[in-house]
Design an enzyme around this catalytic site. Structure first.
Site, PDB file in Angstrom:
ATOM      1  N   VAL A  15      14.573  -9.182   5.278  1.00  0.00           N
ATOM      2  CA  VAL A  15      13.788 -10.229   4.818  1.00  0.00           C
ATOM      3  C   VAL A  15      14.860 -11.317   4.151  1.00  0.00           C
ATOM      4  CG1 VAL A  15      11.958 -11.362   3.681  1.00  0.00           C
ATOM      5  CG2 VAL A  15      11.888  -9.407   4.788  1.00  0.00           C
ATOM      6  N   LYS A 100       4.440  -6.691  -2.512  1.00  0.00           N
ATOM      7  CA  LYS A 100       2.877  -6.017  -2.472  1.00  0.00           C
ATOM      8  C   LYS A 100       2.504  -4.606  -3.142  1.00  0.00           C
ATOM      9  CE  LYS A 100       3.978  -4.329   1.433  1.00  0.00           C
ATOM     10  NZ  LYS A 100       4.756  -4.979   3.200  1.00  0.00           N
ATOM     11  N   GLY A 129       2.219 -11.917   5.756  1.00  0.00           N
ATOM     12  CA  GLY A 129       3.463 -12.569   6.132  1.00  0.00           C
ATOM     13  C   GLY A 129       3.929 -14.173   5.923  1.00  0.00           C
ATOM     14  N   LYS A 200      -2.607  -5.332  -0.294  1.00  0.00           N
ATOM     15  CA  LYS A 200      -2.748  -6.365  -0.062  1.00  0.00           C
ATOM     16  C   LYS A 200      -4.285  -7.365  -0.485  1.00  0.00           C
ATOM     17  CE  LYS A 200       0.574  -6.494   3.613  1.00  0.00           C
ATOM     18  NZ  LYS A 200       0.587  -6.284   4.997  1.00  0.00           N
ATOM     19  N   GLY A 297       7.549  -9.229  10.886  1.00  0.00           N
ATOM     20  CA  GLY A 297       8.621  -9.081  11.135  1.00  0.00           C
ATOM     21  C   GLY A 297       9.888 -10.192  10.346  1.00  0.00           C
TER      22      GLY A 297
END
Ligand code: HSE
Length: 427
Positions: A15, A100, A129, A200, A297
């Protein structure tokens, strides 16, 4: 006054690299929105990186750097992530994180520190995301009394369930395929055992109801013991299996769970496939509001982080970041959580029973004794000589009653050949 918004990045993995790339490619967009260029001044990682001019070995040097306005934490996990966030806030930096786990576990400490230090912490990438659900819930739906939050919140498990459904493969084969496609970690345990979804859900619930909802308040079940047989049978009953995080306001408290659930083929969640996530938030006046997008992703996660950097930078430019807290964490607010046994739902039950007279009446007798009402009963084609598969759909029933009934049925070896399968019917 600095010429730039100076960013210190901690964590240069998948990321982190995506964030650097998007900031570079979209610098004109960022400049137009912020009015000042944003630049990555330093990058801290355990290993040396492909940008040696920006490399910093110790995160403390980033926190100490007086030129840095904003620290982006992308290392994940609890420590040193918690220390980096807390120390950064105390040093007068604003923070962006995608983490998270640390937020769900240290919600009180992190937001109390942010409030005390009058600094901001943005965390859009931590849930769903690229989907702007944190902003949607805290700003877009600011006026709402939130009644329900339901979501497919984990891309890895949704990918696995999509593979099982589309290709009829078992859990292990579907997990391999998710790993080969880059959607599951080498160690996917937090995803498949439901903890990632629970983190989450805890974040969204804490935001919705103002108290700190902890992961231990959530009843959590993952997907790793899901049998392909049940995926195929329930398809014929008009359902798809999805891992759903659910928080529902009831008169006795918030009912919180993460578990594989059945959703009708015509429900919006049934069309959410592969790495996509969806969150349905129901407000008293708004009704249902649906959020949808890529939940996992590199680019979707990095895009959400860069949006946070841009949005936060607008306040840094005007010196107003953190003046009004983003999350008002007030220890005096106490929200009651419903005991998981009191949760009410309909269930799909699959019994592998001995195919002989009287067995069915024993099963219905035990279910009746515990006040579990049968809505429909079907004998599946998948039966062999002395064993039959019976599928029962229940009416809404109290979970602890159902569990007591199933415990008694499972213990009666003269009735069942293997443990009864139970899956909640969500919608
Ligand atoms: N591991 C997460 C998922 C992505 O599979 O959805 C980051 O939250």
């Amino acid at each position: 006054m600095n010429k730039y918004i100076n960013v210190g990045l901690v964590g240069y993995g998948t990321v982190g690299k995506g964030v650097v790339k998007i900031l570079e490619e979209n610098k004109k967009i960022a400049l137009r929105k912020v009015g000042k260029p944003i630049r990555i001044k330093s990058i801290c990682d355990l290993r040396s990186i492909d940008k040696p001019e920006l490399y910093v070995k110790n995160f403390k040097d980033i926190i100490k750097d007086p030129e840095i306005d904003l620290i982006v934490e992308l290392i994940g996990g609890y420590e040193p992530a918690r220390t980096i966030i807390i120390e950064a806030l105390k040093a007068g930096k604003n923070v962006v994180t995608a983490n998270k786990a640390v937020l769900a576990k240290y919600w009180d400490q992190i937001f109390t520190t942010a409030q005390d230090c009058q600094k901001s912490i943005y965390y859009e990438a931590s849930v769903g995301g690229v989907i702007p659900v944190v902003q949607g819930l805290s700003e877009g739906l600011a006026s709402e009394e939130i009644l329900e939050i339901k979501g497919i919140l984990n891309g890895t498990t949704n990918f696995i369930l999509s593979e099982m459904t589309k290709n009829g493969v078992n859990y292990e084969a579907a997990l391999k395929s998710a790993q080969n496609s880059g959607f599951a970690e080498a160690d996917p345990s937090f995803d498949v055992n439901g903890i990632d979804t629970a983190n989450k859900l805890a974040i969204l619930s804490s935001l919705a109801w103002g108290d700190w909802i902890k992961v231990k308040d959530i009843s959590v079940k993952g997907i790793s013991d899901l049998d392909i047989e049940d995926v195929l049978i329930t398809q014929n009953f008009g359902y798809d299996v999805k891992l759903i995080g659910s928080a529902e306001k009831t008169k006795d408290g918030i009912d919180l769970s993460v578990q594989p659930c059945l959703v009708n083929h015509d429900h919006a969640f049934a069309t959410v496939e592969n790495e996509y996530n969806a969150v349905m938030i129901t407000g008293k006046d708004s009704g249902d509001v649906l959020f949808y997008g890529k939940g996992a992703g590199q680019q979707p996660a990095a895009s959400a982080v860069v949006s946070d950097i841009i949005n936060l930078s607008k306040f840094i430019v005007t010196n107003t970041a953190g003046i009004v807290p983003d999350v008002v964490y007030d220890k005096r607010i106490k929200i009651k959580v419903l005991h998981s046994g009191k949760s009410k739902a309909s269930y799909y039950l699959r019994f592998s029973i001995l195919d002989k007279p009287g067995v069915l009446s024993k099963i219905s007798g035990i279910l009746g004794k515990f006040k579990v009402s049968i809505a429909s009963l079907t004998q599946s084609d998948i039966s062999d000589n002395d064993c039959a598969q019976i599928i029962i759909i229940t009416h809404k029933t109290c979970r602890e009653n159902l569990e007591k009934a199933l415990k008694q049925i499972n213990a009666t070896k003269s009735i069942v050949k293997s443990k009864v399968v139970k899956i909640k019917i969500e919608i």
